[in-house]
Design an enzyme around this catalytic site. Structure first.
Site, short mmCIF file in Angstrom:
data_model
loop_
_atom_site.label_atom_id
_atom_site.label_comp_id
_atom_site.label_asym_id
_atom_site.label_seq_id
_atom_site.Cartn_x
_atom_site.Cartn_y
_atom_site.Cartn_z
N ARG A 69 -25.43 52.42 -3.69
CA ARG A 69 -26.55 52.53 -2.74
C ARG A 69 -26.44 53.83 -1.93
O ARG A 69 -27.44 54.48 -1.64
CB ARG A 69 -26.60 51.31 -1.82
CG ARG A 69 -27.85 51.27 -0.96
CD ARG A 69 -28.01 49.96 -0.23
NE ARG A 69 -26.96 49.74 0.75
CZ ARG A 69 -26.83 48.62 1.47
NH1 ARG A 69 -27.69 47.64 1.32
NH2 ARG A 69 -25.86 48.50 2.34
N ARG A 122 -31.53 73.95 4.55
CA ARG A 122 -30.81 74.98 3.80
C ARG A 122 -29.73 75.66 4.64
O ARG A 122 -28.86 76.34 4.12
CB ARG A 122 -31.79 76.03 3.25
CG ARG A 122 -32.65 75.49 2.12
CD ARG A 122 -33.68 76.48 1.68
NE ARG A 122 -34.60 76.79 2.78
CZ ARG A 122 -35.65 77.60 2.68
NH1 ARG A 122 -35.92 78.19 1.55
NH2 ARG A 122 -36.43 77.82 3.73
N LYS A 168 -30.89 54.11 3.12
CA LYS A 168 -30.21 53.68 4.35
C LYS A 168 -29.88 54.93 5.16
O LYS A 168 -28.75 55.42 5.16
CB LYS A 168 -28.95 52.88 3.97
CG LYS A 168 -28.44 52.00 5.09
CD LYS A 168 -27.48 50.96 4.56
CE LYS A 168 -26.66 50.32 5.65
NZ LYS A 168 -27.45 49.72 6.73
N GLU A 201 -38.00 42.18 6.89
CA GLU A 201 -36.60 41.86 7.15
C GLU A 201 -36.37 41.84 8.66
O GLU A 201 -37.29 42.13 9.43
CB GLU A 201 -35.69 42.89 6.48
CG GLU A 201 -35.95 44.31 6.94
CD GLU A 201 -35.11 45.37 6.21
OE1 GLU A 201 -34.05 45.04 5.67
OE2 GLU A 201 -35.55 46.53 6.21
N1 PMP Z 1 -31.66 45.48 6.38
C1 PMP Z 1 -31.29 46.45 7.23
C2 PMP Z 1 -32.34 47.26 7.91
C3 PMP Z 1 -29.93 46.70 7.46
O1 PMP Z 1 -29.56 47.67 8.31
C4 PMP Z 1 -28.95 45.90 6.82
C5 PMP Z 1 -27.50 46.11 7.10
N2 PMP Z 1 -26.99 47.18 6.44
C6 PMP Z 1 -29.38 44.90 5.92
C7 PMP Z 1 -30.75 44.72 5.74
C8 PMP Z 1 -28.40 44.08 5.16
O2 PMP Z 1 -27.86 44.83 4.10
P1 PMP Z 1 -26.39 44.57 3.55
O3 PMP Z 1 -26.38 43.15 3.09
O4 PMP Z 1 -26.24 45.52 2.43
O5 PMP Z 1 -25.46 44.82 4.67
#
Ligand code: PMP
Length: 301
Positions: A69, A122, A168, A201
């Site tokens: 990731r 850059r 991320k 989420e």
């Molecule tokens: N959504 C967001 C926005 C997050 O920051 C996280 C934590 N990293 C998750 C979901 C959960 O992801 P993971 O299970 O890979 O920690």
């Protein structure tokens, strides 16, 4: 200090810096000596990516998935990194060894690196790789036993055509604003919707709901981080013969769910007792308890 804010939110505790350890571009150091340049574009512009990783009993949980990731996030921003996966794994192992912990959390950050004050990437010739190892307890015993109270935030998740939530990145401002709204409302966490008004989420966790024995989670195409814990839960549920639907989820479906729970590396699994004041369940549901037990087993394997 407002006591309410401190006690009621899903907040990080026990990150005593004396038990933390850092690694900056190949050098191990105490947090008090860990320094990054003010010209680092990660600091100036949030130009970088990160991973939150846990290790249990000295073993890193799903390191391969985290590194994959990380590479995807780096590729999305065209940031190059001078370390191979083998070198990054070795660096994490070195950091763990240098700490006194058998189980803790590692934050792995890669920024565009040091450049000029201007935004042009850059000017940054070398990315910076930074790691922070720290104990992490994201939830209280009460939150684990009584469940989380959450709200649906008015702060929307950024759309994939703005900054894909699959990446991320170091930009968590809209998640932070949503979390602040939860805090202001006196609850633990905020659920974020996409621009179309569908559930995506929580501010730092993925979300699942249970309805009539089916496990449902918003599809990644709704605009959310493809969580590593989310993937583990989907796999565990399928192994148990539970039907998992990755689909569009409305707020009304959330209110009417039999069970709701959140998943993340930091939070692990936490059930939700209440959404916007609507009661979901006052105790851990059947499916949550089953999957939580299986997940805990997995982390101890
Ligand atoms: N959504 C967001 C926005 C997050 O920051 C996280 C934590 N990293 C998750 C979901 C959960 O992801 P993971 O299970 O890979 O920690």
């Amino acid at each position: 200090m407002n006591e309410f804010l401190v006690n009621s939110t899903l907040s990080e505790t026990s990150t005593n810096s004396s038990s933390s350890m850092c690694w900056i571009n190949g050098i191990l150091c105490e947090p008090s000596l860990a320094v990054v340049s003010v010209y680092d574009h990660g600091f100036l512009y949030g130009d970088g990516v990160f991973e939150g990783i846990r290790f249990y009993n000295g073993k890193v949980f799903r390191l391969g998935a985290h590194l994959q990731r990380l590479r995807n996030s780096l590729a999305a921003l065209s940031i190059e990194i001078n370390y191979s996966d083998v070198e990054l794994s070795a660096a994490i192992a070195q950091l763990i060894l240098a700490s006194n912990h058998s189980s803790a959390y590692v934050r792995l950050i890669v920024t565009r690196g040091v450049g000029t004050l201007g935004i042009d990437p850059r000017s940054c010739s070398n990315s910076s790789v930074i790691m922070i190892l720290a104990p992490l307890q994201l939830s209280s015993t009460d939150q684990q036993q009584l469940g989380l109270r959450v709200i649906v935030s008015s702060v929307r998740r950024i759309s994939a055509n703005m900054l894909d939530p699959k990446t991320k990145s170091l930009n968590y401002l809209n998640n932070i604003l949503a979390r602040m709204q939860a805090t202001a409302a006196g609850v633990d966490e905020a659920i974020m919707l996409n621009a179309q008004g569908y559930v995506t989420e929580a501010s730092t966790e993925n979300i699942f709901l249970v309805k009539k024995g089916n496990l449902i989670t918003p599809a990644v195409t709704e605009g959310l981080l493809e969580g590593i814990t989310r993937a583990e839960i989907i796999k565990l549920a399928q192994q148990e013969g539970i039907d998992v639907k990755q689909q569009r989820v409305t707020v009304d479906e959330l209110y009417a769910a039999d069970e709701v729970f959140l998943t993340g590396t930091g939070a692990e699994l936490l059930f939700v007792s209440e959404v916007d004041g609507y009661k979901i369940s006052s105790q851990a549901g059947e499916l949550f308890s089953k999957l939580n037990g299986k997940f805990k087993q997995l982390t101890q394997d």
